[in-house]
Design a protein around this motif. Sequence first.
Motif, mmCIF file in Angstrom:
data_model
loop_
_atom_site.group_PDB
_atom_site.id
_atom_site.type_symbol
_atom_site.label_atom_id
_atom_site.label_comp_id
_atom_site.label_asym_id
_atom_site.label_seq_id
_atom_site.Cartn_x
_atom_site.Cartn_y
_atom_site.Cartn_z
ATOM 1 N N PRO A 285 -54.177 45.470 -44.136
ATOM 2 C CA PRO A 285 -54.961 45.921 -42.973
ATOM 3 C C PRO A 285 -56.105 46.858 -43.351
ATOM 4 C CG PRO A 285 -52.619 46.041 -42.507
ATOM 5 C CD PRO A 285 -52.746 45.753 -43.974
ATOM 6 N N TYR A 286 -55.881 47.681 -44.368
ATOM 7 C CA TYR A 286 -56.917 48.602 -44.854
ATOM 8 C C TYR A 286 -58.146 47.822 -45.306
ATOM 9 C CZ TYR A 286 -58.881 51.819 -48.441
ATOM 10 O OH TYR A 286 -59.697 52.594 -49.233
ATOM 11 N N VAL A 287 -57.940 46.795 -46.108
ATOM 12 C CA VAL A 287 -59.052 45.970 -46.589
ATOM 13 C C VAL A 287 -59.737 45.279 -45.414
ATOM 14 C CG1 VAL A 287 -59.653 43.944 -47.970
ATOM 15 C CG2 VAL A 287 -58.055 45.650 -48.879
ATOM 16 N N ALA A 288 -58.939 44.713 -44.510
ATOM 17 C CA ALA A 288 -59.515 43.994 -43.373
ATOM 18 C C ALA A 288 -60.370 44.897 -42.503
ATOM 19 C CB ALA A 288 -58.390 43.365 -42.535
ATOM 20 N N LYS A 289 -59.925 46.113 -42.287
ATOM 21 C CA LYS A 289 -60.675 47.014 -41.416
ATOM 22 C C LYS A 289 -61.993 47.419 -42.060
ATOM 23 C CE LYS A 289 -60.077 50.936 -38.326
ATOM 24 N NZ LYS A 289 -59.178 51.990 -37.823
ATOM 25 N N ILE A 290 -62.005 47.661 -43.361
ATOM 26 C CA ILE A 290 -63.250 48.021 -44.043
ATOM 27 C C ILE A 290 -64.243 46.863 -43.974
ATOM 28 C CG2 ILE A 290 -64.282 48.556 -46.286
ATOM 29 C CD1 ILE A 290 -61.691 50.104 -46.930
ATOM 30 N N LEU A 291 -63.773 45.658 -44.251
ATOM 31 C CA LEU A 291 -64.665 44.504 -44.202
ATOM 32 C C LEU A 291 -65.209 44.283 -42.801
ATOM 33 C CD1 LEU A 291 -62.745 42.005 -46.517
ATOM 34 C CD2 LEU A 291 -64.738 43.408 -47.084
ATOM 35 N N ALA A 292 -64.372 44.523 -41.777
ATOM 36 C CA ALA A 292 -64.829 44.355 -40.406
ATOM 37 C C ALA A 292 -65.846 45.409 -40.020
ATOM 38 C CB ALA A 292 -63.635 44.402 -39.450
ATOM 39 N N ALA A 293 -65.704 46.616 -40.548
ATOM 40 C CA ALA A 293 -66.602 47.714 -40.193
ATOM 41 C C ALA A 293 -67.922 47.662 -40.945
ATOM 42 C CB ALA A 293 -65.905 49.052 -40.462
ATOM 43 N N ARG A 294 -67.968 46.937 -42.036
ATOM 44 C CA ARG A 294 -69.165 46.942 -42.879
ATOM 45 C C ARG A 294 -70.450 46.580 -42.124
ATOM 46 N NH1 ARG A 294 -69.414 42.870 -47.913
ATOM 47 N NH2 ARG A 294 -68.524 41.633 -46.229
ATOM 48 N N PRO A 295 -70.481 45.544 -41.280
ATOM 49 C CA PRO A 295 -71.738 45.236 -40.578
ATOM 50 C C PRO A 295 -72.209 46.363 -39.671
ATOM 51 C CG PRO A 295 -70.224 43.363 -40.485
ATOM 52 C CD PRO A 295 -69.435 44.526 -41.014
ATOM 53 N N ALA A 296 -71.276 47.042 -38.997
ATOM 54 C CA ALA A 296 -71.672 48.139 -38.115
ATOM 55 C C ALA A 296 -72.310 49.266 -38.914
ATOM 56 C CB ALA A 296 -70.457 48.652 -37.343
ATOM 57 N N PHE A 297 -71.749 49.560 -40.085
ATOM 58 C CA PHE A 297 -72.318 50.630 -40.894
ATOM 59 C C PHE A 297 -73.630 50.206 -41.536
ATOM 60 C CE2 PHE A 297 -68.078 52.470 -40.524
ATOM 61 C CZ PHE A 297 -68.432 53.785 -40.236
ATOM 62 N N ALA A 298 -73.798 48.922 -41.795
ATOM 63 C CA ALA A 298 -75.098 48.451 -42.283
ATOM 64 C C ALA A 298 -76.175 48.728 -41.247
ATOM 65 C CB ALA A 298 -75.027 46.957 -42.605
ATOM 66 N N ARG A 299 -75.847 48.527 -39.948
ATOM 67 C CA ARG A 299 -76.816 48.831 -38.897
ATOM 68 C C ARG A 299 -77.097 50.326 -38.823
ATOM 69 N NH1 ARG A 299 -73.524 45.143 -36.125
ATOM 70 N NH2 ARG A 299 -72.490 46.838 -34.988
ATOM 71 N N MET A 300 -76.031 51.116 -38.878
ATOM 72 C CA MET A 300 -76.212 52.562 -38.757
ATOM 73 C C MET A 300 -77.012 53.138 -39.919
ATOM 74 S SD MET A 300 -72.796 54.283 -37.195
ATOM 75 C CE MET A 300 -71.617 53.446 -38.247
ATOM 76 N N LEU A 301 -76.794 52.594 -41.109
ATOM 77 C CA LEU A 301 -77.451 53.133 -42.299
ATOM 78 C C LEU A 301 -78.851 52.591 -42.507
ATOM 79 C CD1 LEU A 301 -74.475 53.010 -44.836
ATOM 80 C CD2 LEU A 301 -75.639 55.075 -44.055
ATOM 81 N N SER A 302 -79.219 51.544 -41.768
ATOM 82 C CA SER A 302 -80.479 50.860 -42.061
ATOM 83 C C SER A 302 -81.692 51.787 -42.080
ATOM 84 C CB SER A 302 -80.704 49.704 -41.084
ATOM 85 O OG SER A 302 -80.736 50.151 -39.755
ATOM 86 N N PRO A 303 -81.808 52.765 -41.150
ATOM 87 C CA PRO A 303 -82.986 53.644 -41.256
ATOM 88 C C PRO A 303 -83.009 54.446 -42.546
ATOM 89 C CG PRO A 303 -81.933 53.860 -39.101
ATOM 90 C CD PRO A 303 -80.983 53.102 -39.981
ATOM 91 N N PHE A 304 -81.832 54.809 -43.046
ATOM 92 C CA PHE A 304 -81.751 55.643 -44.245
ATOM 93 C C PHE A 304 -81.873 54.806 -45.512
ATOM 94 C CE2 PHE A 304 -79.257 57.595 -40.856
ATOM 95 C CZ PHE A 304 -79.984 58.756 -40.701
ATOM 96 N N LEU A 305 -81.327 53.587 -45.485
ATOM 97 C CA LEU A 305 -81.442 52.723 -46.652
ATOM 98 C C LEU A 305 -82.890 52.287 -46.843
ATOM 99 C CD1 LEU A 305 -78.264 50.485 -46.269
ATOM 100 C CD2 LEU A 305 -78.528 52.620 -47.531
ATOM 101 N N ALA A 306 -83.634 52.203 -45.740
ATOM 102 C CA ALA A 306 -85.035 51.802 -45.831
ATOM 103 C C ALA A 306 -85.940 52.964 -46.214
ATOM 104 C CB ALA A 306 -85.496 51.221 -44.496
ATOM 105 N N LEU A 307 -85.404 54.175 -46.161
ATOM 106 C CA LEU A 307 -86.224 55.357 -46.421
ATOM 107 C C LEU A 307 -86.569 55.450 -47.901
ATOM 108 C CD1 LEU A 307 -87.507 58.035 -45.541
ATOM 109 C CD2 LEU A 307 -85.283 59.111 -45.942
ATOM 110 N N GLU A 308 -87.818 55.331 -48.193
ATOM 111 C CA GLU A 308 -88.312 55.539 -49.550
ATOM 112 C C GLU A 308 -89.493 56.495 -49.472
ATOM 113 O OE1 GLU A 308 -87.003 54.519 -52.230
ATOM 114 O OE2 GLU A 308 -85.679 52.882 -51.625
ATOM 115 N N LEU A 309 -89.602 57.395 -50.402
ATOM 116 C CA LEU A 309 -90.762 58.272 -50.413
ATOM 117 C C LEU A 309 -92.013 57.435 -50.638
ATOM 118 C CD1 LEU A 309 -89.521 61.329 -52.462
ATOM 119 C CD2 LEU A 309 -89.521 61.000 -49.999
#
Length: 436
Positions: A285-309
């Motif tokens: 279940p631990y693995v399944a929950k992380i894999l399921a949550a990954r797309p949501a965190f990709a959305r949340m992190l997108s502004p920061f992952l795109a941030l380049e000086l």
Amino acid sequence: MSVDPSSLAVTLGAAVGALVLGVDPQIEVEQAEAVSHTVQQSASRLLEGVSAAIESLPPEAQAPAEQVVTETSERLQNEIEVLLPDGAASHEEEVAESGNGETISAAEQVDVIEPSYSAAVTPMLSAAPSISPFTSTAPTVPIGAVAVFAPWLKKAGAICDGITAPVLAALYSVENSFRYGPTAPVSPAGALGPGQFMPGTWEIYGTDADGDGKADVLGVADPVMASGRLLCDDWDRIEQWKKDGRVVGDTLSLTLAAYNAGAGAVLRSGGMPAGLPDYENQTKPYVAKILAARPAFARMLSPFLALELPTEAHDLGRRVIGEAFRYIGLPYVWGGGNIEGPTGGGFDCSGLTSFALHAAAGIVLPRTSETQWHVGIEVPLDQARAGDLVFGNWQAGGPGHVGIYLGGGLMVHAPTTGDVVRIGEVFPDMRARRIV
């Protein structure tokens, strides 16, 4: 306020995803708004949850908004049900077919750290709930946690190709809901910090990543970088085992399982750990929950992952930002910080800028935001470059707040009491000043 349907769908869909995936909807909404900011400039910050977001819309838009939430809830619920333990026998069947029954030699036992973390405190993936978009029993995450961890998640996510920032973020949400600092809970087995490191594993992987003079298992930077190195080591190890025919399965899933149960459990099972109650009831279940949550965190992190000086950012500006980034996650302390670093356990806004400018360039600024405004030259905000100071919260005596501009409408700053040093959007009333 005009309502753009695509922006609304992004924001509300992300918030509902947060409810399903065990993430505080306040975090999801805040970050989803950042993604849609260019589309909906006038949208207010949706920090009070989905209910407040819908109530803030014009009456004619509330019903369509509720429909978006309902449809998104149903879709996400259907998608996540296939990952639940009772409905997913694929890992168990895979291991039954491919397990080679080999044991680990003494030499392998030295190389394979096991277990790295306490399975006893891993959050369980319960049956998919009947989701209400207005209430949630999911564990809460401090507002801005993703923004606090984002720079280090990005850095750790670049260590190897297999482990990305969204994977690390999803893992941290499951491990300890991003809780860090002296009050971060310790598991019954003694696992510590946001990455839930056991002491023996921390001795191997814990290093001073942020240059503050200590390897802090309860901090932000050091555990995230340690987790990245550990996961990448396990990824490489499992890839080799797959080439040798000793294990089969998806490398990422097996790497996550190794983080929970130890790489030795993966090797002994010939793939996804199976058979023992801990493996069936916690690791899978631990693995399944992380894999399921990954797309949501990709959305949340997108502004920061795109941030380049910006490419035109000069080296000195980069150094100023780098010095401030060392203390991402440190608490706001009124009057805290000076040219030597944090005091009283943290920084206030001008304490952070005083430290960063001095550490990077040897410049000694006046202590307050009001007096710092008189140093350097003002530049139009649309011409500000990385490393410039940005001032806002204007009062009779001058600006009541100061931060360090990053580019792209973002700054690093120490916001207010109860918050931490973080990345955030530049305030609408801010003006820029060039010091270096």
